[in-house]
Design a protein around this motif. Structure first.
Motif, PDB file in Angstrom:
ATOM      1  N   LEU A 288       0.846  -1.199   0.000  1.00 36.93           N
ATOM      2  CA  LEU A 288       0.000   0.000   0.000  1.00 36.93           C
ATOM      3  C   LEU A 288       0.881   1.248   0.000  1.00 36.93           C
ATOM      4  O   LEU A 288       0.580   2.239  -0.677  1.00 36.93           O
ATOM      5  CB  LEU A 288      -0.945  -0.002   1.206  1.00 36.93           C
TER       6      LEU A 288
ATOM      7  N   GLN B 249       3.762   1.359  -1.361  1.00 37.79           N
ATOM      8  CA  GLN B 249       4.261   1.419  -2.740  1.00 37.79           C
ATOM      9  C   GLN B 249       3.217   2.047  -3.662  1.00 37.79           C
ATOM     10  O   GLN B 249       3.547   2.918  -4.484  1.00 37.79           O
ATOM     11  CB  GLN B 249       4.589  -0.001  -3.228  1.00 37.79           C
ATOM     12  N   ALA B 250       1.966   1.623  -3.518  1.00 35.84           N
ATOM     13  CA  ALA B 250       0.911   2.168  -4.369  1.00 35.84           C
ATOM     14  C   ALA B 250       0.747   3.674  -4.113  1.00 35.84           C
ATOM     15  O   ALA B 250       0.582   4.453  -5.059  1.00 35.84           O
ATOM     16  CB  ALA B 250      -0.407   1.431  -4.109  1.00 35.84           C
TER      17      ALA B 250
ATOM     18  N   ASN C 250       3.661   5.491  -5.689  1.00 34.76           N
ATOM     19  CA  ASN C 250       3.502   5.583  -7.148  1.00 34.76           C
ATOM     20  C   ASN C 250       2.541   6.718  -7.512  1.00 34.76           C
ATOM     21  O   ASN C 250       2.811   7.505  -8.419  1.00 34.76           O
ATOM     22  CB  ASN C 250       2.952   4.273  -7.718  1.00 34.76           C
TER      23      ASN C 250
ATOM     24  N   LYS D   2      12.706   5.228  -0.233  1.00 33.29           N
ATOM     25  CA  LYS D   2      12.145   5.528  -1.543  1.00 33.29           C
ATOM     26  C   LYS D   2      11.908   7.021  -1.777  1.00 33.29           C
ATOM     27  O   LYS D   2      11.783   7.451  -2.921  1.00 33.29           O
ATOM     28  CB  LYS D   2      10.816   4.778  -1.725  1.00 33.29           C
TER      29      LYS D   2
END
Lengths: 349, 463
Positions: free
Chosen positions: B41, B43-44, B47, B210
């Motif tokens: 989540l 990561q989503a 993005n 990230k």
């Protein structure tokens, strides 16, 4: 297989494993120490609890002693458990596992995993039986089997000794290799682990390749949370069949069964009913009720291996059978904290 | 109060997560049912944020409006009183501390333009030459702790400068960032600028890796991975120290006691060590006696000034202080009528202020931070030099000695110096808390416009 059928299978195999001409040196050597006669006293599945848990001995017993003498003319291979809980345990296999995998493959296909096409296994091979398992799935659909070497014990050592950056570098090295394969080769099914799926989703180009090419994803090896699974299925790989397999070297494989209306958990695993019984038990060894969490206890009764009354490293929620007399399901499998005072490191497999 | 359901927020919407955990308050009662964001989540969300991040600042008016909403509006069905109650019950901070924190957060947000101006050098060099300070990246991660609400101002500052921001709240205080996120969205911040991700420590670390820039708050162990990483601002234990080279009169005593106990001793800038040229036992005794007068009251009592803890955290701190007591002299025991940890009627535990003394300046306990009024007093002699003064977020110099003040100021690990009876957190825009945070977020870019003086241009051109 009904419980009566299983009990009659069990009685037949007691005579086999404890027959002087057919049994393995390991079990024949144990017979005198059991305090009961396995051939006459073991009549049904509940009697399997009379056996001691011999799984720790599988770390050191010569593998040849595990082979039933009745199968001495057959070629055998040795596989190791992952080594999550200390030194690996060994199993032997000649043809049993292939029969199990044919059943498992059918269940995966029933859930939309492509029946044919090439497979990429981004997971352990070598002494780990999962590599053999996935190669069989590929062969069952006449597919080519691509693989990337993954040494899960090295990853665990890196994580266990506080070197997460090196573990991360190793993971990227694995993903580089997967990407190379996916660039030029057709791959219909990807077999990997939840942490590696997460790592794939973190690399845009690799993720796009998987999304564009792969039509089925098999995950196994470590646990996954319900929300992570939802994200894999709905957000990252919509339109791709996703199926989980719970398994380990001793037990074999228990693929996810079809999702049913009213399932409380997205993923319910069932073991091979012909040879395997999985029970979820409390601290006193009593089976927990449906919907309750217990530790996994395994009985494997096959011609090639006899593994009764083994307490596994995992815990899961017990799910009622989908049909009367059918096998219990397991859901929300999680790694048990410590076993034999060894901290369990899940790593990437 | 009813159990509140909290979920991750991405794209301006709550994402009902299947992975749930229950947040218990200091009394052991459940306060919130929290949907956790697993790594995928995060990561989503990452993005989504990155796809739309353009680095354009939202404007000061929007932030001012968000601050106003944060302090007064009903947000996600939560009034400001509900918010104060929740944070009081979950963190053990007193209600007075939480209300003051709301005021301070508003002040910090409203002061952002002034802070920015004060922390950047002159940018106009005339004749078309100037410097523009722009974000050093597009995506910012804030990994927060729960000791106090005010540190959340740092990720709001990143929003102000144009970053898209992912916030991982502290595990005991999801309420403050959740409310700030709601206020910013209500004030008109584009939904894809923010993500609120209650999650594990591992997911927080993933976000920091990230993101282009980030900040992490936490204990020594939580922050050590990020020491020396230029893209991460590290906010570990504060270790604020005082150097007492004067007789301890009432004014100085008041000052030191307030430095240690304001906001219940929960700020990273609360005093935790006193190094002194005066008799150590006498100084420690006087501090202990004064701190022992702070009352035993539940956190939501209007006169409460001390933090309370849940049973589990109290046990951890009990073990830690028991160990310290074996090595150091306890001055609070003989002055304080209470047990070291007082069990309140509602089940929470109140740690009493604790003053210990060490036999030498170099004792490893000097600099220990605990989340309640806690001071280690140690002797200082000329031979010790500035070594015991190092590793200080704030160093309070109570001395006439200019030479020592100068040497302390030149110590790289001393982050701020106060002189005289100035409380450690005293500042105006432009006074760094720990380095220049505006310049951590922004970098200078040269902008040269047409019609420049061509001779000057040649002269300055670099190769």
């Amino acid at each position: 297989m009904s419980s009566d059928d299983f009990d009659s299978h069990l009685r037949k195999l007691m005579a086999w494993h404890f027959g002087d001409a057919t049994g393995s040196p390991f079990w024949l050597g144990k017979r005198a120490t059991l305090g009961f006669d396995p051939v006459s006293d073991v009549q049904g599945a509940t009697d399997l609890l009379r056996f001691p848990d011999i799984s720790s001995e599988l770390r050191s017993v010569p593998a040849g002693d595990l082979i039933p003498q009745g199968l001495a003319d057959q070629p055998f291979r040795v596989y190791d458990s992952g080594g999550t809980t200390g030194a690996p345990k060994r199993i032997v296999d000649s043809g049993y596992r292939s029969r199990l995998l044919e059943w498992a493959h059918g269940r995966l296909v029933a859930q939309g995993v492509p029946a044919t096409g090439n497979w990429l296994h981004l997971g352990p091979s070598g002494p780990h039986v999962i590599g053999f398992d996935v190669s069989r799935y590929a062969a069952l659909g006449n597919g080519i089997f691509y693989t990337v070497d993954l040494d899960p014990r090295w990853v665990k050592r890196l994580l266990g000794s506080g070197r997460p950056e090196q573990a991360e570098e190793y993971i990227q090295h694995l993903l580089d290799q997967a990407e190379t394969i996916l660039r030029s080769q057709d791959v219909a099914v990807l077999s990997t682990t939840p942490p590696l799926l997460e790592a794939i989703c973190a690399r845009e180009e690799l993720y796009e390749l998987v999304l564009a090419k792969v039509r089925g994803i098999i995950w196994a090896g470590t646990s996954i949370s319900a929300e992570s699974l939802r994200l894999v299925e709905e957000v990252f790989f919509p339109g791709t069949a996703v199926a989980g397999i719970y398994g380990n070297s001793l037990m074999g494989v228990a693929p996810q069964r079809e999702r049913l209306a009213g399932d409380e958990y997205p993923c319910v695993f069932e073991a091979f009913p012909e040879t395997t019984r999985l029970e979820l038990v409390d601290e006193q060894g009593k089976e927990v009720g449906y919907g309750e969490r217990g530790r996994v206890r395994l009985h494997l009764v096959a011609e090639e291996m006899f593994l009764p009354n083994i307490l596994e490293r995992d815990s899961a929620v017990r799910i009622a059978p989908t049909s009367p007399g059918g096998p219990d399901g397991l859901a929300d499998v999680q790694t048990f904290g410590t076993i034999d005072d060894v901290a369990v490191i899940e790593g990437v497999y | 109060m009813s159990v509140v359901r909290i979920d991750p927020v991405t794209g301006g919407r709550p994402v009902p997560s299947s992975d749930r955990s229950t947040l218990l308050g200091v009394t052991g009662e459940p306060l919130a049912d929290i949907g956790q964001a697993p790594r995928l989540l995060a990561q989503a969300a990452l993005n989504e944020l990155r796809r739309n991040a353009d680095g354009v600042p939202p404007g000061a008016e929007l932030l001012v409006e968000a601050a106003r909403l944060f302090a007064s509006a009903d947000l996600d069905g939560e009034s400001i009183d509900d918010y104060v109650n929740r944070v009081t019950l979950s963190t053990g901070l007193t209600a007075a501390t939480v209300r003051l924190a709301v005021e301070d957060l508003v002040k910090e947000i409203v002061a952002l333009p002034a802070t920015t101006a004060a922390e950047l050098p002159v940018t106009d060099f005339g004749s078309g030459f100037r410097t523009r300070w722009v974000p050093r990246g597009r995506v910012f991660a804030g990994v927060m702790a729960s000791n106090h609400p005010v540190p959340n101002a740092t990720w709001v500052q990143a929003v102000y400068h144009g970053y898209s921001v992912l916030v991982r709240p502290g595990s005991r205080d999801p309420f403050t960032p959740r409310r700030l996120v709601a206020a910013l969205l209500r004030a008109g911040l584009p939904a894809d600028r923010l993500a609120f991700l209650p999650s594990s420590r591992e997911v927080g670390e993933f976000l920091l890796r990230k993101a282009d820039r980030g900040i992490i708050y936490g204990g020594r162990q939580a922050v050590e991975t990020w020491q020396g990483d230029d893209s991460i601002a590290v906010r570990g234990p504060g270790s604020t120290k005082a150097f007492l080279d004067a007789d301890l009169d009432d004014a100085l005593l008041d000052h030191l006691v307030t430095s240690a106990s304001f906001d219940g001793g929960t700020r990273c800038t609360n005093l935790s060590a006193v190094l002194t040229t005066r008799p150590v036992a006498e100084v420690a005794d006087r501090l202990a006696r004064r701190l022992s007068t702070l009352p035993v009251l539940p956190a939501d009592h209007p006169d409460a000034s001390l933090l309370v803890l849940d049973a589990h955290r109290a046990e951890q701190i009990r073990r830690q202080t028991a160990e310290l007591r074996t090595e150091l002299t306890d001055h609070s025991a003989r002055h304080d009528a209470h047990e070291p940890f007082v069990r309140l009627e509602n089940g929470s535990l109140l740690p009493r202020p604790l003053v210990l003394s060490a036999d030498r300046a170099g004792h490893p306990a000097v600099g220990t931070e605990l989340p309640f009024p806690f001071i280690v007093v140690a002797p200082w002699t000329e031979a010790d030099g500035t070594a015991p003064l190092r590793e200080s977020l704030v160093l309070n110099l109570l001395t006439e000695r200019e030479d020592l003040a100068e040497r302390a100021l030149l110590e790289p690990t001393v982050r701020k110096v106060t002189r005289g009876t100035v409380l450690p957190w005293t500042a105006v825009p432009g006074i760094p808390h720990d380095d220049n945070y505006t310049q951590f977020l922004l970098e200078p870019k040269g902008v040269v416009s047409g019609d420049i003086d061509s001779k000057a241009g040649r002269h300055l051109a670099s190769t």
